[in-house]
Design a protein around this motif. Structure first.
Motif, mmCIF file in Angstrom:
data_model
loop_
_atom_site.group_PDB
_atom_site.id
_atom_site.type_symbol
_atom_site.label_atom_id
_atom_site.label_comp_id
_atom_site.label_asym_id
_atom_site.label_seq_id
_atom_site.Cartn_x
_atom_site.Cartn_y
_atom_site.Cartn_z
ATOM 1 N N GLN A 192 -2.099 3.617 -7.908
ATOM 2 C CA GLN A 192 -3.175 2.828 -6.969
ATOM 3 C C GLN A 192 -3.646 3.845 -5.936
ATOM 4 N N MET A 193 -4.951 3.624 -5.444
ATOM 5 C CA MET A 193 -5.432 4.750 -4.519
ATOM 6 C C MET A 193 -6.678 3.639 -3.739
ATOM 7 N N ARG A 194 -7.152 4.372 -2.846
ATOM 8 C CA ARG A 194 -8.181 3.881 -1.966
ATOM 9 C C ARG A 194 -9.143 5.005 -2.037
ATOM 10 N N ASN A 203 -2.710 4.856 -1.995
ATOM 11 C CA ASN A 203 -1.993 3.740 -1.861
ATOM 12 C C ASN A 203 -3.281 2.771 -1.612
ATOM 13 N N LEU A 204 -3.136 1.404 -1.654
ATOM 14 C CA LEU A 204 -3.762 0.290 -1.243
ATOM 15 C C LEU A 204 -3.856 -0.024 0.253
ATOM 16 N N GLY A 205 -3.027 0.483 1.081
ATOM 17 C CA GLY A 205 -3.002 0.212 2.546
ATOM 18 C C GLY A 205 -2.159 -1.125 2.499
ATOM 19 N N THR A 206 -1.631 -1.860 1.796
ATOM 20 C CA THR A 206 -0.628 -2.753 2.222
ATOM 21 C C THR A 206 0.695 -2.606 3.177
ATOM 22 N N LEU A 207 0.957 -1.407 3.096
ATOM 23 C CA LEU A 207 2.172 -0.871 3.927
ATOM 24 C C LEU A 207 1.580 0.089 5.190
ATOM 25 N N GLN A 208 0.194 0.053 5.230
ATOM 26 C CA GLN A 208 -0.180 0.973 6.073
ATOM 27 C C GLN A 208 0.676 0.892 7.814
ATOM 28 N N ALA A 209 0.676 -0.468 8.168
ATOM 29 C CA ALA A 209 1.047 -0.525 9.449
ATOM 30 C C ALA A 209 2.630 0.220 9.684
ATOM 31 N N GLN A 210 3.422 0.117 8.425
ATOM 32 C CA GLN A 210 4.458 0.716 8.367
ATOM 33 C C GLN A 210 4.747 2.318 8.215
ATOM 34 N N TYR A 213 1.072 7.528 2.798
ATOM 35 C CA TYR A 213 2.061 7.216 2.110
ATOM 36 C C TYR A 213 1.686 7.087 0.642
ATOM 37 N N PHE A 214 2.684 7.315 -0.389
ATOM 38 C CA PHE A 214 2.505 7.353 -1.954
ATOM 39 C C PHE A 214 2.996 5.997 -2.074
ATOM 40 N N THR A 256 10.908 6.840 -1.026
ATOM 41 C CA THR A 256 11.330 5.461 -0.118
ATOM 42 C C THR A 256 11.140 4.378 -0.710
ATOM 43 N N ALA A 257 12.307 3.286 -0.611
ATOM 44 C CA ALA A 257 12.015 1.983 -1.218
ATOM 45 C C ALA A 257 10.721 1.383 -0.495
ATOM 46 N N MET A 258 9.935 0.667 -1.580
ATOM 47 C CA MET A 258 9.052 -0.076 -0.996
ATOM 48 C C MET A 258 8.315 -1.013 -1.925
ATOM 49 N N HIS A 259 7.461 -2.019 -1.473
ATOM 50 C CA HIS A 259 6.864 -2.950 -2.722
ATOM 51 C C HIS A 259 5.831 -2.472 -3.618
ATOM 52 N N TYR A 260 5.662 -2.930 -4.608
ATOM 53 C CA TYR A 260 4.576 -2.717 -5.644
ATOM 54 C C TYR A 260 3.981 -4.251 -5.826
ATOM 55 N N ILE A 261 2.856 -4.424 -5.938
ATOM 56 C CA ILE A 261 2.187 -5.688 -6.027
ATOM 57 C C ILE A 261 1.296 -5.565 -7.508
ATOM 58 N N ALA A 262 1.928 -6.166 -8.466
ATOM 59 C CA ALA A 262 1.087 -6.364 -9.735
ATOM 60 C C ALA A 262 0.137 -7.432 -9.797
ATOM 61 N N VAL A 263 -1.071 -7.321 -10.200
ATOM 62 C CA VAL A 263 -1.968 -8.339 -10.064
ATOM 63 C C VAL A 263 -2.869 -8.257 -11.262
#
Length: 241
Positions: free
Chosen positions: A114-116, A133-140, A145-146, A229-236
């Motif tokens: 996933q990318m922007r 990334n798609l930016g859903t964790l950008q604040a964190q 980040y990958f 790093t542990a992080m979430h992934y969103i399937a759509v």
């Protein structure tokens, strides 16, 4: 007798020493990277003189299957209805780019990345910027980040969902109704938990199928500053008419 006991003790210590490096061995992951994609986009895309009054930046959100050769097998992109669309030209350019494949212990593996793609007119930012990334964790985690990348050499959640479960949703974001399911991916690439964020059109059965498929998936974990790093992934999936 004391000598025999001492020999046995030394032998046991040697066995433990031999086993310990294997037990502590950690799998080495590297995510797929952009290769010559930025250069390819720059050569193939001519930015418009304007994105619309007052609009200086446009982001296109994409998902692509990166093969072990670095070639792209398929790519889907989505944008939030700008006045000047960059979606089609972005998809076309990415298809001809060569990425760096993801690896596990030095061996290339196919992944879904996933990318922007961010286009800017004027200002201090480069005209074309690629973010993994798609930016859903950008604040964190900041902008670079990958996000976790699903491995396509194992159970592909979408193929499993559309095949065995006969799901009718189309992969990735699009206009219209969507179902979104989140997987929490650990630093070792394994899915820890899954949960439905949105089940469009009351398609609870579809969401359940995606959850079931995601539980079987494996990932290249997310990375922050070269650290898994542990992080979430969103399937759509979306339900285009």
């Amino acid at each position: 007798m004391t000598k025999n006991i001492l020999k046995k003790a030394i032998r046991s210590l040697l066995i433990v020493a031999a086993i310990t490096p294997i037990a502590s061995y950690a799998t080495a992951y590297t995510p797929a990277k952009f290769g010559n994609a930025v250069e390819t986009l720059g050569k193939q895309i001519t930015l418009p003189t304007s994105f619309g009054e007052g609009v200086k930046t446009v982001a296109v959100y994409c998902q692509a299957d990166v093969m072990t050769t670095g070639n792209i097998n398929s790519v889907n992109c989505y944008e939030n209805s700008p006045l000047v669309s960059m979606q089609n030209v972005t998809e076309s350019a990415l298809k001809s780019a060569t990425f760096e494949p993801a690896t596990i212990d030095g061996k290339a593996v196919p992944v879904r990345m996933q990318m922007r793609v961010v286009y800017s007119l004027g200002g201090t930012q480069a005209p074309i910027v690629l973010l993994p990334n798609l930016g859903t964790l950008q604040a964190q985690y900041g902008t670079h980040y990958f996000a976790p990348q699903e491995r396509l050499d194992t159970n592909d959640w979408y193929a499993n969902y559309t095949g065995k479960e006969r799901g009718d949703g189309k992969l990735f974001f699009a206009e219209g109704k969507m179902t979104r399911v989140m997987a929490n991916v650990e630093a070792n690439g394994k899915v820890e938990t899954v949960s439905t964020l949105e089940a469009a059109l009351r398609k609870k059965a579809d969401a359940d199928s995606i959850e079931s498929s995601l539980k079987k998936s494996k990932f290249i974990p997310g990375f922050v500053q070269d650290k898994p790093t542990a992080m979430h992934y969103i399937a759509v999936v979306n339900y285009q008419k």
